[in-house]
Design an enzyme around this catalytic site. Structure first.
Site, mmCIF file in Angstrom:
data_model
loop_
_atom_site.group_PDB
_atom_site.id
_atom_site.type_symbol
_atom_site.label_atom_id
_atom_site.label_comp_id
_atom_site.label_asym_id
_atom_site.label_seq_id
_atom_site.Cartn_x
_atom_site.Cartn_y
_atom_site.Cartn_z
ATOM 1 N N ALA A 202 0.826 -1.218 0.000
ATOM 2 C CA ALA A 202 0.000 0.000 0.000
ATOM 3 C C ALA A 202 0.856 1.262 0.000
ATOM 4 O O ALA A 202 0.566 2.229 -0.702
ATOM 5 C CB ALA A 202 -0.931 -0.001 1.211
ATOM 6 N N CYS A 327 15.780 -0.366 2.148
ATOM 7 C CA CYS A 327 15.914 -1.453 3.120
ATOM 8 C C CYS A 327 17.369 -1.763 3.420
ATOM 9 O O CYS A 327 17.685 -2.308 4.460
ATOM 10 C CB CYS A 327 15.233 -2.705 2.587
#
Length: 404
Positions: A202, A327
């Site tokens: 999302a 990340c």
């Protein structure tokens, strides 16, 4: 124009105000648990969850029954890769993926290797794309899963997924696609692309963080072993109370993406090209990493030769960009994605990822061009290597003295 400027849309996107508005009631008045079947609070929550499921399905050309809610794309990748491997392991223990996948896929593959699976890690071409012929050549009778992303999170390069999916389908091998960076930006259709499993997030498409989905094909049915045990929510694929406000937000984000994606892609591509051409006018020895033709609209991954990426990031604090994926940018190793593409270690170290999106403006782009031009020139003034290259010295011909 507000400083600092956000140009890291691949790391996350701001929540669209229309998404936030759709979510708010589910924090305050509509706070039921979607699994509570005995009263109106639960029914209302379930209704909202199912409406959101329809929207996500519509965005990717799937049926609502094929959408499984998760806590985000990392969980979706883990559930797809490990879940499929564990279910089909009686048939074989060979998996195929690409060296430039997201860590959530690569580390899931490494975990499976420790459990006795064998993984083939394919190298992309110099432009970052994976050649489908390499996938075909890697398949064996005991291959049970192919996992290749749609768009890369660092370079924005788009793989020929429909072709790879067709090869997997013809061989009777399950095909997983991490579509996090492409869904909502460019067309993605599970039927046209022969995809069996697809990971969706999302917060990469103007929705909230901490919610995602996994598309799981029903015809022909793809089976998974659940990686999370509990109350058997989500048809047993993923137990745990559903994050109703987050799911509502993801549904609204999917609806907006479906309605506005194509027009937005044209605008964002124009901004990206303005940024690229502006930087190329300001600076020499600048390399765009990855195919420009096959790329998501808002991505520009550039190496500024003879400049250390980390030093440059500190110098341009007014513009939020990244070196590598969000990340892994905490580690100072050069980008494994660029290294797998054959980019030299020096150029990989000097790479910056610009990510433009829905709320980016021309004014911000022009500011970034000026700022990067100024700071790169300043850092290069301090680089003896840059001076030597400007003087026509071929650095590859130099015999460097051994410091020991």
């Amino acid at each position: 124009m507000k400083i600092p400027i956000y140009m890291d849309y691949h790391a996350t996107t701001p929540v669209d105000p229309r998404v936030l508005e759709a979510m708010l009631p589910y924090f305050t008045t509509e706070y039921g648990n979607a699994a509570s079947k005995s009263h109106a609070f639960g029914w209302k929550a379930e209704e909202a969850v199912e409406a959101a499921r329809e929207e996500v399905a519509k965005l990717i050309g799937a049926s609502a029954k094929e959408i499984v809610w998760t806590s985000g794309a990392t969980e979706s990748d883990n559930l797809a890769v490990k879940g499929a491997a564990h279910f089909y392991q009686a048939k074989g223990k060979h998996l195929v993926t690409c060296k430039t996948e997201h860590k959530a896929v690569l580390d899931s593959m490494h975990a499976l290797e420790r459990q006795g699976f064998e993984v083939t890690f394919l190298e992309p071409e110099r432009d970052g794309r994976l050649d489908p012929a390499k996938v075909k050549a890697a398949l064996r009778p005991d291959t049970i899963l192919v996992s290749v992303m749609h768009a890369n999170n660092e370079t924005g390069v788009v793989h020929p997924i429909a072709e790879i999916g067709r090869i997997a389908r013809e061989a009777g091998v399950v095909f997983h696609c991490d579509a996090v960076q492409s869904i909502g930006k460019i067309p993605f259709d599970v039927e046209a692309m022969n995809v069996d499993l697809a990971s969706i997030s999302a917060h990469k498409m103007y929705g909230p963080k901490g919610v995602g989905a996994l598309y799981v094909r029903r015809k022909p049915r793809v089976r998974l072993v659940a990686e999370m045990d509990g109350g058997g929510h989500e048809r047993g694929f993923r137990s745990g109370t559903l994050n109703v406000p987050g799911i509502v937000g993801m549904g609204k984000a999917a609806e907006l993406a479906r309605l506005e994606r194509d027009a937005e892609a044209v605008r964002v591509t124009a901004l990206r090209e303005r940024l690229r051409k502006g930087l190329e006018q300001e600076l020499d020895l600048l390399t765009v990493n990855g195919s420009l033709e096959h790329r998501v609209p808002g991505n520009l991954n550039v190496s500024f030769a003879y400049v250390e990426g980390e030093a440059l990031m500190m110098a341009v604090k007014d513009v939020a960009v990244s070196s590598g994926s969000a990340c892994t940018s905490a580690s100072l190793e050069p980008s494994y994605v660029l290294r797998a593409m054959g980019v030299s270690e020096d150029l990989a170290h000097s790479s910056i990822r610009f990510g433009l999106g829905r709320f980016s403006t021309e004014e911000e782009v022009d500011y970034a061009i000026r700022l990067f031009g100024e700071k790169v020139r300043k850092l290069r003034e301090m680089s003896p290597l840059y001076e030597m290259v400007k003087d026509g010295v071929d650095l590859n011909q130099i015999e460097w003295a051994n410091p020991h």
